[in-house]
Design an enzyme around this catalytic site. Structure first.
Site, PDB file in Angstrom:
ATOM      1  CB  CYS A 134      -0.783  -0.012   1.153  1.00 17.55           C
ATOM      2  SG  CYS A 134      -1.869  -1.351   1.671  1.00 17.55           S
TER       3      CYS A 134
ATOM      4  NE  ARG B  99       4.475   1.533  -1.468  1.00 19.74           N
ATOM      5  CZ  ARG B  99       5.703   1.101  -1.175  1.00 19.74           C
ATOM      6  NH1 ARG B  99       6.933   1.760  -1.550  1.00 19.74           N
ATOM      7  NH2 ARG B  99       5.927   0.365   0.011  1.00 19.74           N
TER       8      ARG B  99
ATOM      9  CD1 TRP C 111      -1.482  -5.229  -4.435  1.00 21.32           C
ATOM     10  CD2 TRP C 111      -1.221  -6.298  -2.405  1.00 21.32           C
ATOM     11  NE1 TRP C 111      -1.158  -6.513  -4.643  1.00 21.32           N
ATOM     12  CE2 TRP C 111      -1.047  -7.279  -3.498  1.00 21.32           C
ATOM     13  CE3 TRP C 111      -1.142  -6.712  -0.889  1.00 21.32           C
ATOM     14  CZ2 TRP C 111      -0.731  -8.704  -3.158  1.00 21.32           C
ATOM     15  CZ3 TRP C 111      -0.688  -8.218  -0.841  1.00 21.32           C
ATOM     16  CH2 TRP C 111      -0.651  -8.989  -1.833  1.00 21.32           C
TER      17      TRP C 111
ATOM     18  CG  ASN D 205       2.440  -0.842   3.418  1.00 24.32           C
ATOM     19  OD1 ASN D 205       1.966  -1.824   3.307  1.00 24.32           O
ATOM     20  ND2 ASN D 205       3.719  -0.362   3.098  1.00 24.32           N
ATOM     21  N   GLY D 206       0.892  -2.990   5.709  1.00 27.05           N
ATOM     22  CA  GLY D 206       1.490  -4.069   6.525  1.00 27.05           C
ATOM     23  C   GLY D 206       0.453  -4.948   6.963  1.00 27.05           C
TER      24      GLY D 206
ATOM     25  CD  GLU E 134      12.828 -11.246 -15.407  1.00 27.01           C
ATOM     26  OE1 GLU E 134      12.625 -11.865 -14.366  1.00 27.01           O
ATOM     27  OE2 GLU E 134      12.476  -9.871 -15.436  1.00 27.01           O
TER      28      GLU E 134
ATOM     29  CE  LYS F  27       9.164  -8.936 -15.926  1.00 30.86           C
ATOM     30  NZ  LYS F  27      10.050  -9.037 -15.069  1.00 30.86           N
TER      31      LYS F  27
ATOM     32  CD  GLU G 161       5.805  -9.376 -13.617  1.00 24.45           C
ATOM     33  OE1 GLU G 161       5.622  -9.111 -12.364  1.00 24.45           O
ATOM     34  OE2 GLU G 161       6.995  -9.236 -14.008  1.00 24.45           O
TER      35      GLU G 161
ATOM     36  CG  HIS H 124      14.306 -35.135 -18.002  1.00 23.68           C
ATOM     37  ND1 HIS H 124      14.682 -36.332 -17.946  1.00 23.68           N
ATOM     38  CD2 HIS H 124      15.369 -34.194 -18.349  1.00 23.68           C
ATOM     39  CE1 HIS H 124      15.955 -36.395 -18.404  1.00 23.68           C
ATOM     40  NE2 HIS H 124      16.328 -35.224 -18.648  1.00 23.68           N
TER      41      HIS H 124
ATOM     42  CE  LYS I 276       8.953  -1.653  -9.679  1.00 24.85           C
ATOM     43  NZ  LYS I 276       9.480  -2.580 -10.771  1.00 24.85           N
TER      44      LYS I 276
HETATM   45  O1  M6R Z   1      11.882  -5.174  -5.174  1.00 26.01           O
HETATM   46  P1  M6R Z   1      12.543  -6.494  -5.236  1.00 26.01           P
HETATM   47  O2  M6R Z   1      13.510  -6.547  -6.320  1.00 26.01           O
HETATM   48  O3  M6R Z   1      12.775  -7.060  -4.190  1.00 26.01           O
HETATM   49  O4  M6R Z   1      11.127  -7.307  -5.771  1.00 26.01           O
HETATM   50  C1  M6R Z   1      11.051  -8.676  -6.072  1.00 26.01           C
HETATM   51  C2  M6R Z   1       9.983  -9.115  -6.850  1.00 26.01           C
HETATM   52  O5  M6R Z   1       8.931  -8.736  -5.950  1.00 26.01           O
HETATM   53  C3  M6R Z   1       9.949  -8.524  -8.090  1.00 26.01           C
HETATM   54  O6  M6R Z   1      10.814  -8.967  -8.956  1.00 26.01           O
HETATM   55  C4  M6R Z   1       8.714  -8.880  -8.850  1.00 26.01           C
HETATM   56  O7  M6R Z   1       8.877 -10.372  -9.169  1.00 26.01           O
HETATM   57  C5  M6R Z   1       8.378  -8.245 -10.185  1.00 26.01           C
HETATM   58  N1  M6R Z   1       7.097  -7.978 -10.308  1.00 26.01           N
HETATM   59  C6  M6R Z   1       8.767  -8.904 -11.271  1.00 26.01           C
HETATM   60  O8  M6R Z   1       8.721  -8.328 -12.591  1.00 26.01           O
END
Ligand code: M6R
Length: 610
Positions: free
Chosen positions: A2, A27, A74, A100-101, A483, A487, A490, A506, A605
């Site tokens: 948040c 956020r 969030w 937040n938390g 990766e 991408k 998400e 496998h 984020k």
């Molecule tokens: O801020 P951080 O690098 O610690 O974040 C880690 C993950 O939350 C972050 O990389 C997440 O997987 C991204 N949305 C990937 O694009």
């Protein structure tokens, strides 16, 4: 998670809060709200949905206040709706709180408060805080004392901001596990969960540490611990500019950040390459370099994309520095009672520097006496401050939820650390120089890759309706396959999996048919021949193949359906280049599908809850 923003001063805080919330929307974006206090009146405006919805509501009301707090949510406890949105208030509507938390013992506290006659409106854990604080206010404690006493009863994590109609000259904030900064102005002060929310108004900030509480007035602030010890805080000057956090004419932050990689990669290396000596200079590691070089083992812990960068780091450290290296999900690390010795080095990689799981791993490693080093992007972030030393990746602010430029900059910094350590061990000057030379060439090669944007968009058009994707790579490019798949998942909500190419036979090979696009990362490196065999295996089963290959590769065209040809570099740096077409592919598929690329559903984020 948040986003939190607050203002106290002589101006009308309403536009300041709304602008701050827009900056913080990355956020969390399922609901938003503001709470205002002015001349003995208080008001709360909350909406389900994005900040734009709140902004619209606010524009129809003639609101004015010199004290206010704002929140973009969030959801953790309770669905996204207006009632669960923050601020939460006491029954009389005189006390407002944003949080937040996660309050872990909220059920127990809630029962106790209900027994005292408190009624709860929402399903959130956060609401207990406002009633708990109220229960102390009714015993005639001041606002700050009430917050302090309440927090002593709380288990879990919080960044909170509280305002009270009976004490309209202050804003009280406190943190444990969730970031908070106080921004300083002239006859006005700000609070926020990150500096982007207040950057338009001030560059002077004070970072709160865990267990600290600040009382902020329009002309000053005081900080003490929750256990009541006065604290002197240092004032920091923020170096990022407003332009850096603007979209700058691009349709999405993600595209802007992909394109910025020519510069961000350059910035990650700036002033750090000693080309003639074939090594790197990293000021942040100067005091610990001997201990790092003599480490018996390196552990790297991170989450998500940063974890993928860590996997590439493992290949680099083991190949060049010859130090045994292990990579661990931060979320698993602390819960498996890891064996960490005093002569181990533990790296934490985090773009935001605020990820709760990564912080927990950091604390675990520190408690066990290892050398704990941070690799972060956000300057002044918690992980950066709590690490014993570290290196900033200097990618610049990354706003798009899908991490792009931070990933490539993390790889650059890992390569620089590898160089530094390896050269102090057995890597020769000439071998080091090969790496520094190639590092220097990367920005131009990235520019070449970005020119392929139209071709990649066309490929995206072909595959936009696919339901599944497989990404395959070997060696250094296995993490790139992971990766690329992340991408796509998400931001386009297409199921995708990354695998080491050889693992396909496998199990995953059973999935291959004419509906299964398979993306091969196939540079002409030590694994090329093997990758070609894997391509043949997919082809024989009717799979549709997209390959990322070297521009000089003449063989691959006849083997695959689509090939994206990119400039060649050395094997250890190839993940930097190979990941960029995959970022563009995911981006275009999501855009074609009409999805919100910068704010994909359910994500945030910076993941500040465990
Ligand atoms: O801020 P951080 O690098 O610690 O974040 C880690 C993950 O939350 C972050 O990389 C997440 O997987 C991204 N949305 C990937 O694009």
């Amino acid at each position: 998670m948040c986003g939190i923003v607050g203002y106290i001063g002589e101006k009308n805080c309403v536009p300041i809060l709304i602008n701050g919330l827009k900056r913080l929307e990355y956020r969390g974006y399922d609901s938003a709200g503001i709470g205002l206090i002015e001349n003995g009146n208080s008001s709360i405006i909350k909406n389900k949905g994005k900040v734009s919805v709140l902004e619209e509501t606010v524009s129809t009301l003639n609101l004015h206040a010199g004290l206010g707090i704002g929140h973009t949510r969030w959801a953790t406890h309770g669905i996204p709706n207006e009632i669960n949105a923050h601020p939460h208030s006491n029954e009389k509507n005189t006390l407002f709180l944003i949080h937040n938390g996660i309050i872990e013992n909220y059920q127990t506290i809630k029962k106790g408060l209900q027994n005292l006659g408190y009624n709860f409106k929402s399903d959130t854990d956060s609401e207990v805080l406002v009633h708990l604080i109220d229960s102390f206010l009714t015993k005639d404690y001041s606002l700050s004392k009430s917050v302090q006493l309440a927090l002593n009863e709380v288990e879990g994590t919080y960044g909170i901001a509280v305002i009270y109609q009976n004490e309209p000259d202050k804003l009280v904030v406190a943190r444990k596990g969730s970031p908070l900064v106080v921004g300083l102005g002239e006859h006005e002060n700000f609070i926020a969960s990150d500096v982007s929310a207040i950057l338009a108004y001030t560059k002077q900030v004070v970072y709160l540490d865990d267990g600290e509480l600040a009382v902020v007035s329009k002309d000053g602030f005081t900080v003490k611990t929750i256990s009541d010890k006065e604290i002197e805080k240092e004032i920091h000057e923020i170096s990022i500019s407003l332009e850096e956090i603007d979209k700058g004419g691009y349709p999405h932050f993600m595209l802007k950040e992909i394109i910025e990689q020519t510069e961000s990669v350059r910035n990650s290396m700036r002033g750090r390459l000693l080309v003639n000596e074939g090594t790197a200079k990293l000021g942040g590691l100067a005091d610990v370099v001997d201990r790092l070089v003599n480490s018996k083992r390196i552990l790297i812990s991170a989450c998500g994309t940063s974890w993928h960068a860590a996997l590439v780091g493992e290949y680099m450290f083991e190949q060049f520095a010859r130090i045994p290296t292990e990579v661990e999900y931060a979320s698993e690390f602390r819960y498996r009672n890891p064996i960490i010795e005093k002569d181990d080095t533990v790296f934490l990689i985090s773009q935001s520097g605020e990820t709760a799981d990564t912080r927990a791993a950091l604390h675990e490693a520190k408690n066990r006496g290892a050398l704990v080093l941070g690799i972060c992007n956000v300057v002044g972030s918690t992980i950066a401050r709590e690490s014993m030393a570290g290196v900033y990746i200097h990618a610049g602010p990354e706003i798009g939820v899908a991490s792009t430029k931070a990933f490539t900059s993390q790889l650059i910094v890992l390569a620089l650390i590898t160089l530094l350590v390896a050269r102090k061990k057995s890597l020769s000057t000439s071998e080091g120089k090969k790496i520094t030379d190639e590092l220097q060439k990367l920005p131009d090669k990235i520019s070449e890759i970005l020119k392929l944007n139209d071709q990649i968009e066309q490929i995206a058009n072909e595959f936009k309706d696919s339901k599944n994707f497989l990404y395959l790579g070997r060696g250094y490019n296995f993490p790139v396959a992971l990766e690329g798949a992340l991408k796509l998942k998400e931001i386009s909500y297409i199921h995708a999996e990354g695998y080491p190419a050889a693992e396909m036979k496998h199990g995953p090979i059973a999935l291959i048919d004419e509906n299964m696009p398979v993306v091969f990362i196939a540079p002409k490196d030590s694994t090329y021949e093997k990758i070609v065999s894997n391509i043949e295996e997919v082809k024989a089963r009717g799979g549709r193949i997209i390959a990322i290959a070297d521009d000089a590769d003449g063989e691959i065209d006849s083997l695959v359906d689509y090939v994206i040809k990119i400039p060649r570099t050395i094997e250890m740096l190839s993940p930097v280049l190979n990941s960029i077409p995959l970022q563009l592919l995911a981006y275009h598929i999501a855009v074609i599908k009409g999805l919100n690329v910068d704010q994909p559903r359910n994500l945030a984020k910076s993941v500040t809850v465990e």
